[in-house]
Design a protein around this motif. Structure first.
Motif, mmCIF file in Angstrom:
data_model
loop_
_atom_site.group_PDB
_atom_site.id
_atom_site.type_symbol
_atom_site.label_atom_id
_atom_site.label_comp_id
_atom_site.label_asym_id
_atom_site.label_seq_id
_atom_site.Cartn_x
_atom_site.Cartn_y
_atom_site.Cartn_z
ATOM 1 N N SER A 120 0.811 -1.223 0.000
ATOM 2 C CA SER A 120 0.000 0.000 0.000
ATOM 3 C C SER A 120 0.846 1.276 0.000
ATOM 4 O O SER A 120 0.303 2.375 -0.142
ATOM 5 N N ASP A 121 2.164 1.135 0.142
ATOM 6 C CA ASP A 121 3.038 2.311 0.114
ATOM 7 C C ASP A 121 3.338 2.772 -1.305
ATOM 8 O O ASP A 121 3.912 3.855 -1.504
ATOM 9 N N ALA A 122 2.971 1.984 -2.288
ATOM 10 C CA ALA A 122 3.222 2.358 -3.682
ATOM 11 C C ALA A 122 2.469 3.644 -4.008
ATOM 12 O O ALA A 122 1.239 3.690 -3.926
ATOM 13 N N ALA A 123 3.205 4.678 -4.364
ATOM 14 C CA ALA A 123 2.610 5.996 -4.609
ATOM 15 C C ALA A 123 3.725 6.937 -5.064
ATOM 16 O O ALA A 123 4.887 6.541 -5.200
ATOM 17 N N GLU A 124 3.355 8.185 -5.275
ATOM 18 C CA GLU A 124 4.328 9.228 -5.603
ATOM 19 C C GLU A 124 4.594 10.022 -4.325
ATOM 20 O O GLU A 124 3.661 10.390 -3.603
ATOM 21 N N TYR A 125 5.862 10.306 -4.067
ATOM 22 C CA TYR A 125 6.234 11.010 -2.852
ATOM 23 C C TYR A 125 6.928 12.318 -3.224
ATOM 24 O O TYR A 125 7.827 12.350 -4.073
ATOM 25 N N PHE A 126 6.492 13.382 -2.565
ATOM 26 C CA PHE A 126 7.045 14.697 -2.837
ATOM 27 C C PHE A 126 7.657 15.288 -1.574
ATOM 28 O O PHE A 126 7.022 15.319 -0.526
ATOM 29 N N CYS A 127 8.872 15.774 -1.732
ATOM 30 C CA CYS A 127 9.524 16.541 -0.683
ATOM 31 C C CYS A 127 9.271 18.019 -0.982
ATOM 32 O O CYS A 127 9.237 18.422 -2.147
ATOM 33 N N ALA A 128 9.064 18.815 0.063
ATOM 34 C CA ALA A 128 8.757 20.224 -0.162
ATOM 35 C C ALA A 128 9.374 21.084 0.928
ATOM 36 O O ALA A 128 9.560 20.631 2.062
ATOM 37 N N VAL A 129 9.672 22.319 0.570
ATOM 38 C CA VAL A 129 10.196 23.290 1.529
ATOM 39 C C VAL A 129 9.279 24.491 1.522
ATOM 40 O O VAL A 129 8.752 24.884 0.483
ATOM 41 N N SER A 130 9.057 25.060 2.686
ATOM 42 C CA SER A 130 8.226 26.245 2.777
ATOM 43 C C SER A 130 8.939 27.386 2.091
ATOM 44 O O SER A 130 10.101 27.672 2.387
ATOM 45 N N ALA A 131 8.237 28.059 1.175
ATOM 46 C CA ALA A 131 8.885 29.003 0.258
ATOM 47 C C ALA A 131 9.558 30.168 0.959
ATOM 48 O O ALA A 131 10.553 30.681 0.507
ATOM 49 N N ILE A 188 7.505 24.874 -2.089
ATOM 50 C CA ILE A 188 8.281 24.540 -3.274
ATOM 51 C C ILE A 188 8.478 23.034 -3.258
ATOM 52 O O ILE A 188 9.025 22.486 -2.294
ATOM 53 N N PHE A 189 8.050 22.381 -4.321
ATOM 54 C CA PHE A 189 8.085 20.926 -4.366
ATOM 55 C C PHE A 189 9.261 20.398 -5.167
ATOM 56 O O PHE A 189 9.691 21.001 -6.152
#
Lengths: 116, 116
Positions: free
Chosen positions: A84-95, A105-106
């Motif tokens: 169930s972990d199969a997915a797209e993962y995004f790291c982001a920083v607060s602009a 910002i992704f």
């Protein structure tokens, strides 16, 4: 200016194996960092966030990430992958960094595949 | 957690028509909402910041006359794609901060627009 780099657009692991998704950031101010997960045709769900408190952050679904200032990294890990972990993962920083309400910002995202 | 909802989830329209996408914060008030666009297999790109009671702030390269944003109340922001063309086909996602200054955003489910 802030930016995020995710190494590896696609990561494949076997079920039960360690998950490691890499994220490096650049920020001119103390950053707030986030990991989001996106399932197909859905919006983003917050996994965890770093907001200048503990450097090891625990999130939902068994994920955690460690903020390493010296390495400007915020890698996401999970000891044992589940299908169930199969997915797209995004790291982001607060602009705007710090406690601003600013947008995020992704990174370009990492698609995680889990093999049975 | 906070809930942000988008409607419609899917929309197909003919070239030249206009389409409105709604973004609602269901259990909190949001003076600011963010609109992102996501191309297939790519990251989220901020289009504009929607401000309740004032004009939206658009990112560089985003046509404000084409992507009309209205933030009429503390719980509703709308994005209208005017005179849509096939190249406007994309996944549009809105988000809002639960707390100003927290740096954390809550995302809607996204709206997939297909222009024929």
């Amino acid at each position: 200016a802030q930016s995020v780099t995710q190494l590896g657009s696609h990561v494949s692991v076997s079920e039960g194996a360690l998950v490691l998704l890499r994220c490096n950031y650049s920020s001119s101010v103390p950053p707030y960092l986030f990991w989001y997960v996106q399932y197909p045709n859905q919006g983003l769900q917050l996994l965890l966030k770093y907001t200048s408190a503990a450097t090891l952050v625990k999130g939902i679904n068994g994920f955690e990430a460690e903020f390493k200032k010296s390495e400007t990294s915020f890698h996401l890990t999970k000891p044992s992958a589940h299908m169930s972990d199969a997915a797209e993962y995004f790291c982001a920083v607060s602009a705007f960094g710090g406690g601003s309400q600013g947008n995020l910002i992704f990174g370009k995202g990492t698609k995680l595949s889990v093999k049975p | 957690g906070a809930v942000v909802s988008q409607h419609p989830s899917w929309v197909i329209c003919k070239s030249g028509t206009s389409v409105k996408i709604e973004c609602r914060s269901l259990d909190f008030q949001a003076t600011t909402m963010f609109w992102y666009r996501q191309f297939p297999k790519q990251s989220l790109m901020l289009m504009a910041t929607s401000n309740e009671g004032s004009k939206a702030t658009y990112e560089q390269g985003v046509e404000k006359d084409k992507f009309l944003i209205n933030h009429a109340s503390l719980t509703l922001s709308t994005l209208t794609v005017t005179s849509a063309h096939p190249e406007d086909s994309s996944f549009y996602i809105c988000s809002a901060p639960l707390q100003e200054g927290s740096g954390e955003l809550f995302f809607g489910e996204g709206s997939r627009l297909t222009v024929l």
